[in-house]
Design an enzyme around this catalytic site. Structure first.
Site, PDB file in Angstrom:
ATOM      1  N   SER A  22       0.824  -1.215   0.000  1.00  0.00           N
ATOM      2  CA  SER A  22       0.000   0.000   0.000  1.00  0.00           C
ATOM      3  C   SER A  22       0.856   1.263   0.000  1.00  0.00           C
ATOM      4  O   SER A  22       1.813   1.387   0.776  1.00  0.00           O
ATOM      5  CB  SER A  22      -0.917   0.009   1.228  1.00  0.00           C
ATOM      6  OG  SER A  22      -1.570   1.262   1.303  1.00  0.00           O
ATOM      7  N   LYS A  75     -12.965  -4.761   1.901  1.00  0.00           N
ATOM      8  CA  LYS A  75     -13.897  -3.647   1.652  1.00  0.00           C
ATOM      9  C   LYS A  75     -15.364  -4.026   1.883  1.00  0.00           C
ATOM     10  O   LYS A  75     -16.137  -3.230   2.414  1.00  0.00           O
ATOM     11  CB  LYS A  75     -13.724  -3.111   0.228  1.00  0.00           C
ATOM     12  CG  LYS A  75     -12.430  -2.339   0.022  1.00  0.00           C
ATOM     13  CD  LYS A  75     -12.379  -1.754  -1.376  1.00  0.00           C
ATOM     14  CE  LYS A  75     -11.112  -0.943  -1.589  1.00  0.00           C
ATOM     15  NZ  LYS A  75     -11.086  -0.227  -2.862  1.00  0.00           N
ATOM     16  N   ASP A 111     -13.527   6.002  -3.404  1.00  0.00           N
ATOM     17  CA  ASP A 111     -12.886   5.676  -4.694  1.00  0.00           C
ATOM     18  C   ASP A 111     -13.493   6.484  -5.848  1.00  0.00           C
ATOM     19  O   ASP A 111     -12.790   6.967  -6.722  1.00  0.00           O
ATOM     20  CB  ASP A 111     -13.009   4.177  -5.002  1.00  0.00           C
ATOM     21  CG  ASP A 111     -12.089   3.334  -4.130  1.00  0.00           C
ATOM     22  OD1 ASP A 111     -11.058   3.864  -3.671  1.00  0.00           O
ATOM     23  OD2 ASP A 111     -12.398   2.148  -3.906  1.00  0.00           O
ATOM     24  N   GLY A 139     -14.873  -5.262  -9.105  1.00  0.00           N
ATOM     25  CA  GLY A 139     -15.059  -4.424  -7.920  1.00  0.00           C
ATOM     26  C   GLY A 139     -14.693  -2.974  -8.197  1.00  0.00           C
ATOM     27  O   GLY A 139     -15.406  -2.050  -7.796  1.00  0.00           O
ATOM     28  N   ARG A 165     -21.827 -10.090 -15.500  1.00  0.00           N
ATOM     29  CA  ARG A 165     -21.325  -9.169 -14.459  1.00  0.00           C
ATOM     30  C   ARG A 165     -21.662  -7.722 -14.821  1.00  0.00           C
ATOM     31  O   ARG A 165     -21.954  -6.907 -13.954  1.00  0.00           O
ATOM     32  CB  ARG A 165     -19.806  -9.312 -14.283  1.00  0.00           C
ATOM     33  CG  ARG A 165     -19.403 -10.617 -13.655  1.00  0.00           C
ATOM     34  CD  ARG A 165     -17.914 -10.646 -13.380  1.00  0.00           C
ATOM     35  NE  ARG A 165     -17.580 -10.102 -12.070  1.00  0.00           N
ATOM     36  CZ  ARG A 165     -16.332  -9.835 -11.666  1.00  0.00           C
ATOM     37  NH1 ARG A 165     -15.318 -10.042 -12.480  1.00  0.00           N
ATOM     38  NH2 ARG A 165     -16.108  -9.367 -10.468  1.00  0.00           N
ATOM     39  N   ILE A 225      -7.767   3.224 -14.622  1.00  0.00           N
ATOM     40  CA  ILE A 225      -7.613   3.320 -13.168  1.00  0.00           C
ATOM     41  C   ILE A 225      -6.367   2.577 -12.693  1.00  0.00           C
ATOM     42  O   ILE A 225      -5.954   2.714 -11.556  1.00  0.00           O
ATOM     43  CB  ILE A 225      -8.870   2.862 -12.403  1.00  0.00           C
ATOM     44  CG1 ILE A 225      -9.120   1.386 -12.592  1.00  0.00           C
ATOM     45  CG2 ILE A 225     -10.092   3.646 -12.842  1.00  0.00           C
ATOM     46  CD1 ILE A 225     -10.137   0.883 -11.588  1.00  0.00           C
ATOM     47  N   TYR A 227      -2.459   2.294 -12.407  1.00  0.00           N
ATOM     48  CA  TYR A 227      -1.401   3.315 -12.479  1.00  0.00           C
ATOM     49  C   TYR A 227       0.006   2.722 -12.461  1.00  0.00           C
ATOM     50  O   TYR A 227       0.979   3.450 -12.361  1.00  0.00           O
ATOM     51  CB  TYR A 227      -1.578   4.365 -11.379  1.00  0.00           C
ATOM     52  CG  TYR A 227      -1.518   3.800  -9.981  1.00  0.00           C
ATOM     53  CD1 TYR A 227      -2.654   3.310  -9.359  1.00  0.00           C
ATOM     54  CD2 TYR A 227      -0.311   3.735  -9.290  1.00  0.00           C
ATOM     55  CE1 TYR A 227      -2.607   2.783  -8.101  1.00  0.00           C
ATOM     56  CE2 TYR A 227      -0.241   3.207  -8.016  1.00  0.00           C
ATOM     57  CZ  TYR A 227      -1.393   2.727  -7.426  1.00  0.00           C
ATOM     58  OH  TYR A 227      -1.334   2.197  -6.164  1.00  0.00           O
TER      59      TYR A 227
HETATM   60  P1  ATR Z   1     -11.190  -5.528  -9.607  1.00  0.00           P
HETATM   61  O1  ATR Z   1     -11.851  -5.658  -8.273  1.00  0.00           O
HETATM   62  O2  ATR Z   1      -9.784  -5.010  -9.526  1.00  0.00           O
HETATM   63  O3  ATR Z   1     -12.015  -4.775 -10.594  1.00  0.00           O
HETATM   64  P2  ATR Z   1     -12.005  -8.107 -10.624  1.00  0.00           P
HETATM   65  O4  ATR Z   1     -13.249  -8.063  -9.814  1.00  0.00           O
HETATM   66  O5  ATR Z   1     -11.243  -9.385 -10.700  1.00  0.00           O
HETATM   67  O6  ATR Z   1     -10.963  -7.022 -10.126  1.00  0.00           O
HETATM   68  O7  ATR Z   1     -12.356  -7.594 -12.104  1.00  0.00           O
HETATM   69  C1  ATR Z   1     -11.429  -7.572 -13.113  1.00  0.00           C
HETATM   70  C2  ATR Z   1     -12.085  -7.057 -14.385  1.00  0.00           C
HETATM   71  O8  ATR Z   1     -11.151  -7.205 -15.469  1.00  0.00           O
HETATM   72  C3  ATR Z   1     -13.322  -7.840 -14.815  1.00  0.00           C
HETATM   73  O9  ATR Z   1     -14.181  -6.979 -15.507  1.00  0.00           O
HETATM   74  C4  ATR Z   1     -12.718  -8.886 -15.753  1.00  0.00           C
HETATM   75  O10 ATR Z   1     -13.638  -9.459 -16.656  1.00  0.00           O
HETATM   76  P3  ATR Z   1     -14.556 -10.708 -16.198  1.00  0.00           P
HETATM   77  O11 ATR Z   1     -15.666 -10.125 -15.361  1.00  0.00           O
HETATM   78  O12 ATR Z   1     -15.040 -11.287 -17.452  1.00  0.00           O
HETATM   79  O13 ATR Z   1     -13.650 -11.612 -15.411  1.00  0.00           O
HETATM   80  C5  ATR Z   1     -11.702  -8.046 -16.473  1.00  0.00           C
HETATM   81  N1  ATR Z   1     -10.638  -8.829 -17.093  1.00  0.00           N
HETATM   82  C6  ATR Z   1      -9.572  -9.383 -16.463  1.00  0.00           C
HETATM   83  N2  ATR Z   1      -8.783 -10.028 -17.352  1.00  0.00           N
HETATM   84  C7  ATR Z   1      -9.359  -9.873 -18.577  1.00  0.00           C
HETATM   85  C8  ATR Z   1      -9.027 -10.289 -19.910  1.00  0.00           C
HETATM   86  N3  ATR Z   1      -7.932 -11.002 -20.154  1.00  0.00           N
HETATM   87  N4  ATR Z   1      -9.850  -9.916 -20.920  1.00  0.00           N
HETATM   88  C9  ATR Z   1     -10.959  -9.183 -20.676  1.00  0.00           C
HETATM   89  N5  ATR Z   1     -11.331  -8.760 -19.444  1.00  0.00           N
HETATM   90  C10 ATR Z   1     -10.544  -9.094 -18.412  1.00  0.00           C
END
Ligand code: ATR
Length: 286
Positions: A22, A75, A111, A139, A165, A225, A227
């Site tokens: 962090s 969270k 956020d 998330g 989702r 988002i 960085y």
């Molecule tokens: P966070 O809380 O950081 O947002 P998360 O809940 O795991 O992490 O969500 C990651 C996001 O990136 C999701 O929208 C995921 O798509 P899925 O809902 O289909 O899993 C997306 N994501 C991650 N890897 C991906 C990839 N290779 N191609 C397309 N979308 C991806």
């Protein structure tokens, strides 16, 4: 007997599991020093199984903290276990900022405020748009969607690999939010004024897909988002295609402002020195 000159020193925390990555202690440490406040802010690792007990100790005062930040994976539990969650955190089902007031734990989620404050700072006038595209429905995307909707953006298209989702978020955030599968990306980008990547695509040097931004509005802003790296592959592509870009570091810095004000009583300012401190820290971990 209490010395009448005694001042209360507030102590705040960031908790997660793990939490050592962090950068919040650097941010708050900078502000405490800049404003000459004799408080503290430190990382405090708590496992998921110990988190309910940590919340009890926070509430009773036994933990010695006046409040703090909560990050992954706490969270949702922070929201559930707080006594007075505000409307923002209730709609998200997740809190990132806690403070104790009258023996109760209050909770909010900053956020989304951090996200829009970053755009306000680096892309003034960004909100004179009618359509935004959000890539990702995890998330991190929730707070972003909420904040963009609350700014009055009329249409928010959430595009996700797993369409269910995205649909869940459209159902949660109301009529302005529309869900789409990845295949619909180009179609919903046509004429849009804001593109937000909330996925981990391109994070930490991972490859990212090629995206054609050319059908977006000429003055559109593209933001990420993520960085690390500061200029993600997606932002690089957008810049090469002539679009204004905003990196995600400012979101991290701005989301910290309301918490600091709650715990330490002064509203801090996100300045370039702070930004450079975090960039130096990122560089040292390359
Ligand atoms: P966070 O809380 O950081 O947002 P998360 O809940 O795991 O992490 O969500 C990651 C996001 O990136 C999701 O929208 C995921 O798509 P899925 O809902 O289909 O899993 C997306 N994501 C991650 N890897 C991906 C990839 N290779 N191609 C397309 N979308 C991806």
């Amino acid at each position: 007997m209490r010395d009448s000159r005694e001042t209360f020193v507030n102590h705040a925390f960031v908790t997660g599991f793990p939490v050592k990555h962090s950068r919040s202690p650097l941010i708050h440490g900078y502000w405490l020093k800049q404003l000459g406040i004799a408080g503290s802010y430190r990382a405090h690792e708590v496992s998921p199984e110990d988190f309910p007990d940590f919340m009890r100790r926070l509430k009773s005062g036994a933990a010695g903290f006046c409040g703090g930040n909560v990050t992954i994976p706490h969270k949702e539990a922070a929201f559930r276990l707080s006594d007075r969650p505000d409307k923002l955190s209730a709609e998200l089902g997740a809190a990132n900022t806690l403070w104790v007031e009258g023996g109760e734990i209050c909770a909010t989620n900053t956020d989304g405020q951090g996200f829009v404050a970053n755009l306000d700072e680096r892309a003034k006038g960004w909100d004179r748009i009618s359509t935004a595209v959000v890539l990702g429905a995890g998330g991190a995307s929730r707070a972003v969607i909420q904040a963009v909707r609350d700014r009055g953006i009329k249409a928010i298209h959430v595009v996700n690999r797993t369409p269910a989702r995205a649909q869940e978020l459209a159902d949660r955030f109301g009529a302005a939010v529309h869900a789409h599968p990845l295949g619909a990306l180009s179609e919903v980008m046509a004429g849009a004024g804001l593109f937000i990547n909330t996925t981990s695509l391109g994070m930490d040097g991972e490859p990212a897909p090629d995206i054609d931004f050319s059908m977006m509005a000429k003055e559109a802003v593209v933001t990420d988002i993520v960085y690390v790296p500061l200029k993600t592959p997606l932002l690089r592509q957008a810049e090469e295609q002539g679009f204004a870009i905003v990196d995600g570091l400012g979101m991290l810095l701005h989301q910290a402002v309301p918490g600091f004000e709650k715990w330490f009583g002064r509203r801090p300012v996100v300045d370039d020195t702070l930004r450079q401190i975090i960039i130096r820290d990122m560089d040292s971990h390359k």
